[in-house]
Scaffold this motif. Structure first.
Motif, PDB file in Angstrom:
ATOM      1  N   GLU A  53       0.896  -1.269  -0.038  1.00  0.00           N
ATOM      2  CA  GLU A  53       0.047  -0.011  -0.079  1.00  0.00           C
ATOM      3  C   GLU A  53       0.666   1.090  -0.022  1.00  0.00           C
ATOM      4  O   GLU A  53       1.080   1.960   1.044  1.00  0.00           O
ATOM      5  CB  GLU A  53      -0.876  -0.094   1.374  1.00  0.00           C
ATOM      6  CG  GLU A  53      -2.010  -1.079   1.351  1.00  0.00           C
ATOM      7  CD  GLU A  53      -2.884  -1.237   2.363  1.00  0.00           C
ATOM      8  OE1 GLU A  53      -2.852  -0.358   3.213  1.00  0.00           O
ATOM      9  OE2 GLU A  53      -3.742  -2.180   2.364  1.00  0.00           O
ATOM     10  N   ALA A  54       1.378   1.397  -1.114  1.00  0.00           N
ATOM     11  CA  ALA A  54       2.501   2.219  -1.234  1.00  0.00           C
ATOM     12  C   ALA A  54       1.926   3.780  -1.962  1.00  0.00           C
ATOM     13  O   ALA A  54       2.738   4.771  -2.041  1.00  0.00           O
ATOM     14  CB  ALA A  54       3.653   2.069  -2.051  1.00  0.00           C
ATOM     15  N   GLY A  55       0.896   3.755  -2.326  1.00  0.00           N
ATOM     16  CA  GLY A  55       0.322   4.758  -2.888  1.00  0.00           C
ATOM     17  C   GLY A  55       0.192   5.113  -4.316  1.00  0.00           C
ATOM     18  O   GLY A  55       0.936   4.100  -4.961  1.00  0.00           O
ATOM     19  N   PRO A  56       0.127   6.245  -4.897  1.00  0.00           N
ATOM     20  CA  PRO A  56       0.257   6.487  -6.311  1.00  0.00           C
ATOM     21  C   PRO A  56       1.784   6.982  -6.621  1.00  0.00           C
ATOM     22  O   PRO A  56       2.609   7.139  -6.011  1.00  0.00           O
ATOM     23  CB  PRO A  56      -0.629   7.683  -6.358  1.00  0.00           C
ATOM     24  CG  PRO A  56      -0.678   8.579  -5.378  1.00  0.00           C
ATOM     25  CD  PRO A  56      -0.590   7.396  -4.230  1.00  0.00           C
ATOM     26  N   LEU A  57       1.771   6.931  -7.981  1.00  0.00           N
ATOM     27  CA  LEU A  57       3.075   7.453  -8.507  1.00  0.00           C
ATOM     28  C   LEU A  57       2.890   8.174  -9.682  1.00  0.00           C
ATOM     29  O   LEU A  57       2.539   7.723 -10.842  1.00  0.00           O
ATOM     30  CB  LEU A  57       3.984   6.151  -8.922  1.00  0.00           C
ATOM     31  CG  LEU A  57       5.394   6.631  -9.384  1.00  0.00           C
ATOM     32  CD1 LEU A  57       6.266   7.488  -8.293  1.00  0.00           C
ATOM     33  CD2 LEU A  57       6.341   5.310  -9.986  1.00  0.00           C
ATOM     34  N   THR A  73      -4.138   3.731 -12.880  1.00  0.00           N
ATOM     35  CA  THR A  73      -4.756   3.160 -11.546  1.00  0.00           C
ATOM     36  C   THR A  73      -6.285   3.092 -11.643  1.00  0.00           C
ATOM     37  O   THR A  73      -6.985   3.489 -12.644  1.00  0.00           O
ATOM     38  CB  THR A  73      -4.416   4.334 -10.458  1.00  0.00           C
ATOM     39  OG1 THR A  73      -5.103   5.324 -10.612  1.00  0.00           O
ATOM     40  CG2 THR A  73      -3.137   4.309 -10.194  1.00  0.00           C
ATOM     41  N   GLU A  79      -8.453   4.445  -9.760  1.00  0.00           N
ATOM     42  CA  GLU A  79      -9.032   5.675  -9.475  1.00  0.00           C
ATOM     43  C   GLU A  79      -8.986   6.592 -10.769  1.00  0.00           C
ATOM     44  O   GLU A  79      -9.785   7.201 -11.114  1.00  0.00           O
ATOM     45  CB  GLU A  79      -8.230   6.245  -8.429  1.00  0.00           C
ATOM     46  CG  GLU A  79      -8.706   7.886  -8.079  1.00  0.00           C
ATOM     47  CD  GLU A  79      -7.946   8.607  -7.036  1.00  0.00           C
ATOM     48  OE1 GLU A  79      -8.538   8.662  -5.832  1.00  0.00           O
ATOM     49  OE2 GLU A  79      -6.687   8.674  -7.261  1.00  0.00           O
ATOM     50  N   GLU A 114      -9.789  -0.193  -4.814  1.00  0.00           N
ATOM     51  CA  GLU A 114      -8.559   0.179  -4.253  1.00  0.00           C
ATOM     52  C   GLU A 114      -7.989   1.164  -5.289  1.00  0.00           C
ATOM     53  O   GLU A 114      -7.472   0.980  -6.256  1.00  0.00           O
ATOM     54  CB  GLU A 114      -7.347  -0.750  -4.120  1.00  0.00           C
ATOM     55  CG  GLU A 114      -7.828  -1.997  -3.495  1.00  0.00           C
ATOM     56  CD  GLU A 114      -8.251  -3.164  -4.263  1.00  0.00           C
ATOM     57  OE1 GLU A 114      -8.331  -4.269  -3.722  1.00  0.00           O
ATOM     58  OE2 GLU A 114      -8.591  -2.788  -5.268  1.00  0.00           O
ATOM     59  N   HIS A 161      -5.348   3.174  -5.704  1.00  0.00           N
ATOM     60  CA  HIS A 161      -3.870   3.288  -6.108  1.00  0.00           C
ATOM     61  C   HIS A 161      -3.381   2.031  -6.982  1.00  0.00           C
ATOM     62  O   HIS A 161      -2.062   1.924  -7.163  1.00  0.00           O
ATOM     63  CB  HIS A 161      -2.797   4.041  -4.915  1.00  0.00           C
ATOM     64  CG  HIS A 161      -3.562   5.091  -4.531  1.00  0.00           C
ATOM     65  ND1 HIS A 161      -3.881   6.231  -5.066  1.00  0.00           N
ATOM     66  CD2 HIS A 161      -3.623   5.549  -3.326  1.00  0.00           C
ATOM     67  CE1 HIS A 161      -4.295   7.323  -4.323  1.00  0.00           C
ATOM     68  NE2 HIS A 161      -4.257   6.697  -3.042  1.00  0.00           N
ATOM     69  N   ARG A 162      -4.322   0.985  -6.890  1.00  0.00           N
ATOM     70  CA  ARG A 162      -3.885  -0.077  -7.495  1.00  0.00           C
ATOM     71  C   ARG A 162      -3.888   0.174  -9.239  1.00  0.00           C
ATOM     72  O   ARG A 162      -4.888   0.629  -9.627  1.00  0.00           O
ATOM     73  CB  ARG A 162      -4.533  -1.366  -7.025  1.00  0.00           C
ATOM     74  CG  ARG A 162      -4.240  -1.712  -5.620  1.00  0.00           C
ATOM     75  CD  ARG A 162      -4.500  -2.927  -5.070  1.00  0.00           C
ATOM     76  NE  ARG A 162      -4.085  -3.424  -3.694  1.00  0.00           N
ATOM     77  CZ  ARG A 162      -4.353  -4.358  -2.982  1.00  0.00           C
ATOM     78  NH1 ARG A 162      -4.923  -5.281  -3.752  1.00  0.00           N
ATOM     79  NH2 ARG A 162      -3.973  -4.521  -1.876  1.00  0.00           N
ATOM     80  N   ASP A 176      -0.290  -1.501  -4.794  1.00  0.00           N
ATOM     81  CA  ASP A 176      -0.335   0.104  -5.575  1.00  0.00           C
ATOM     82  C   ASP A 176       0.862   0.320  -6.132  1.00  0.00           C
ATOM     83  O   ASP A 176       1.822  -0.342  -6.306  1.00  0.00           O
ATOM     84  CB  ASP A 176      -0.085   0.899  -4.104  1.00  0.00           C
ATOM     85  CG  ASP A 176      -1.366   1.188  -3.353  1.00  0.00           C
ATOM     86  OD1 ASP A 176      -2.367   0.492  -3.699  1.00  0.00           O
ATOM     87  OD2 ASP A 176      -1.327   1.754  -2.349  1.00  0.00           O
ATOM     88  N   GLY A 205       2.721   2.796  -6.606  1.00  0.00           N
ATOM     89  CA  GLY A 205       3.938   3.386  -6.087  1.00  0.00           C
ATOM     90  C   GLY A 205       4.961   2.350  -5.395  1.00  0.00           C
ATOM     91  O   GLY A 205       5.932   2.749  -4.797  1.00  0.00           O
TER      92      GLY A 205
END
Length: 433
Positions: A163-167, A212, A214, A269, A271-272, A344, A346
């Motif tokens: 769960e590292a978020g977006p990039l 992603t 999102e 999710e 950012h996946r 994710d 990121g």
């Protein structure tokens, strides 16, 4: 990757067979048969097929041995047994099928241990391991397609920091000439990677991460599936025919978008990477977003090349993997089904390419713009139906997904599916126009 010695190869033969058996161990006879669909095989048939393929190419062709089952060719030869008939075959019982699978595995391991009597045996045994690995990935997406429980993870270290978020942002890749495809020194390649040949790419900018969920949800919310201007003619025909209004495993829940993860529904999710989208959907998103899919050459350049020190352009050297030449590790790539799903976008910073692109190996397969075509001088390998029948009708995917076996992959590996397939583990990243 060095060519595995016979001990390592025997271990891989056993590992691939154990994985195949594990992927079906919890399923009932009815689940192993499944419905008659164009996009899946009956799993009862498919597990027998991987064993037959191994027996056919190693024991029979490399060693000249007699078939273990007289009816094997009639049951499991995928080149001769039409897909739609595989539900109607007089298959042996599940226990007989598993016994056959174990017998073939044991015989191949024994012959490897005795020392290769022909030069072909190690190559053919390795080919059948990789063939079984690819079917293992198909077993997993069949479970997803049919709403079965998630498959068990493979043994080994579970990746952390998922769960590292977006990039955000693009990687700038200078243009130049390089060799697309696999070089002659590679220990094992499939026929569609042969051989490296010169291509030239103009400077381009490619997203550091895949699109992603999102980001794709914004496309859906903006009416992307009803806006004919962002779809190709073929894509709009497909969208209309299947009445697609969002990715195949999505639905609107009380709290927002949800996706079906095997046999359960989960909140989307953000950012996946978006997954289970067709090439048509990927291309439509790109048109909506003012972006484009990378070409196959651009994708490989971003994954494998390095900046030329002290000058503009790219160096002649190619990396085997985005991060270098060392094999994948759990901190570099999400592979081998150990994480149980995507991370994710990121995550896995240790796996970045020289230009800063992340997850170009693992997590999600990535559609590219190109039709699947042969490289110059193409000649089919021993299994003539692997690539040749699909040229011109399929699109290329690169990189590998979370269920892909790590030993199978490298930057030059080419996957391919028809542009309407959305059951496979496919997503995409984009380029600036």
């Amino acid at each position: 990757m060095a060519v595995p010695d016979t001990s390592q190869l025997a271990q891989w033969v056993r590992d691939a067979r154990a994985r195949s058996l594990a992927l079906v161990a919890d399923l009932s006879p009815d689940q192993l048969r499944g419905p008659r669909l164009a996009i899946v095989n009956p799993l009862h048939w498919e597990i027998g097929h991987v064993a037959w393929f191994q027996e056919y190419w190693t024991l029979r062709h490399a060693l000249g041995e007699r078939a273990l089952r007289e009816d094997g060719d009639r049951l499991w030869d995928s080149s001769a047994v039409a897909h739609d008939t595989r539900w109607d075959l007089p298959l042996p019982s599940l226990e007989e099928t598993k016994a056959y699978m174990r017998a073939v595995c044991d015989r191949v391991v024994d012959r490897l241990a005795a020392g290769p009597p022909t030069r072909d045996l190690p190559y053919r045994a390795l080919y059948t391991v990789f063939h079984e690995d690819m079917h293992g990935e198909a077993f997993a997406y069949t479970r997803q397609t049919l709403g079965y429980p998630a498959p068990p993870p493979t043994a080994g270290e579970v990746p952390r920091g998922l769960e590292a978020g977006p990039l955000a942002g693009d990687a700038e890749v200078p243009g130049g000439a390089f060799e697309l495809g696999s070089a002659g020194g590679e220990p094992f390649v499939f026929d569609n990677e042969k051989w490296a040949h010169p291509v030239e790419v103009a400077p381009f900018a490619i997203a550091r991460a895949p699109v992603t969920q999102e980001q794709f949800a914004a496309f859906v919310e903006d009416g992307g599936y009803s806006r004919g201007e962002v779809w190709s003619e073929d894509g709009w025909t497909w969208r209309t025919r299947v009445a697609a209004e969002h990715p195949v495993y999505w639905r609107r829940g009380a709290g927002g978008w949800e996706r079906r993860d095997f046999d359960r529904w989960v909140r989307l999710e953000p950012h996946r990477p978006v997954i289970h989208v067709s090439w048509h959907e990927a291309a439509a998103f790109c048109a909506w977003a003012g972006r484009r899919l990378p070409t196959e050459a651009e994708w490989e350049a971003a994954a494998s090349l390095e900046p030329c020190p002290g000058a503009r352009g790219v160096a002649a050297r190619k990396r085997r993997f985005p991060w270098g030449d060392d094999p994948p590790t759990p901190d570099r790539a999400n592979l081998d089904a150990r994480a149980g799903g995507c991370a994710d976008v990121g995550a896995f910073a240790a796996g970045d390419s020289a230009f800063g692109c992340r997850q170009m190996i693992g997590n999600v397969w990535e559609w590219v713009a190109d039709d699947f075509r042969p490289y110059p001088g193409f000649a089919p390998d021993m299994y003539r139906d692997y690539s040749q029948p699909w040229f011109g009708t399929h699109k290329v995917l690169r990189g590998g997904g979370w269920v892909t076996r790590a030993r199978l992959l490298r930057n030059t590996w080419r996957n391919f599916y028809p542009p309407d397939r959305r059951d496979v583990w496919a997503g995409f990243r984009t380029c600036r126009p």
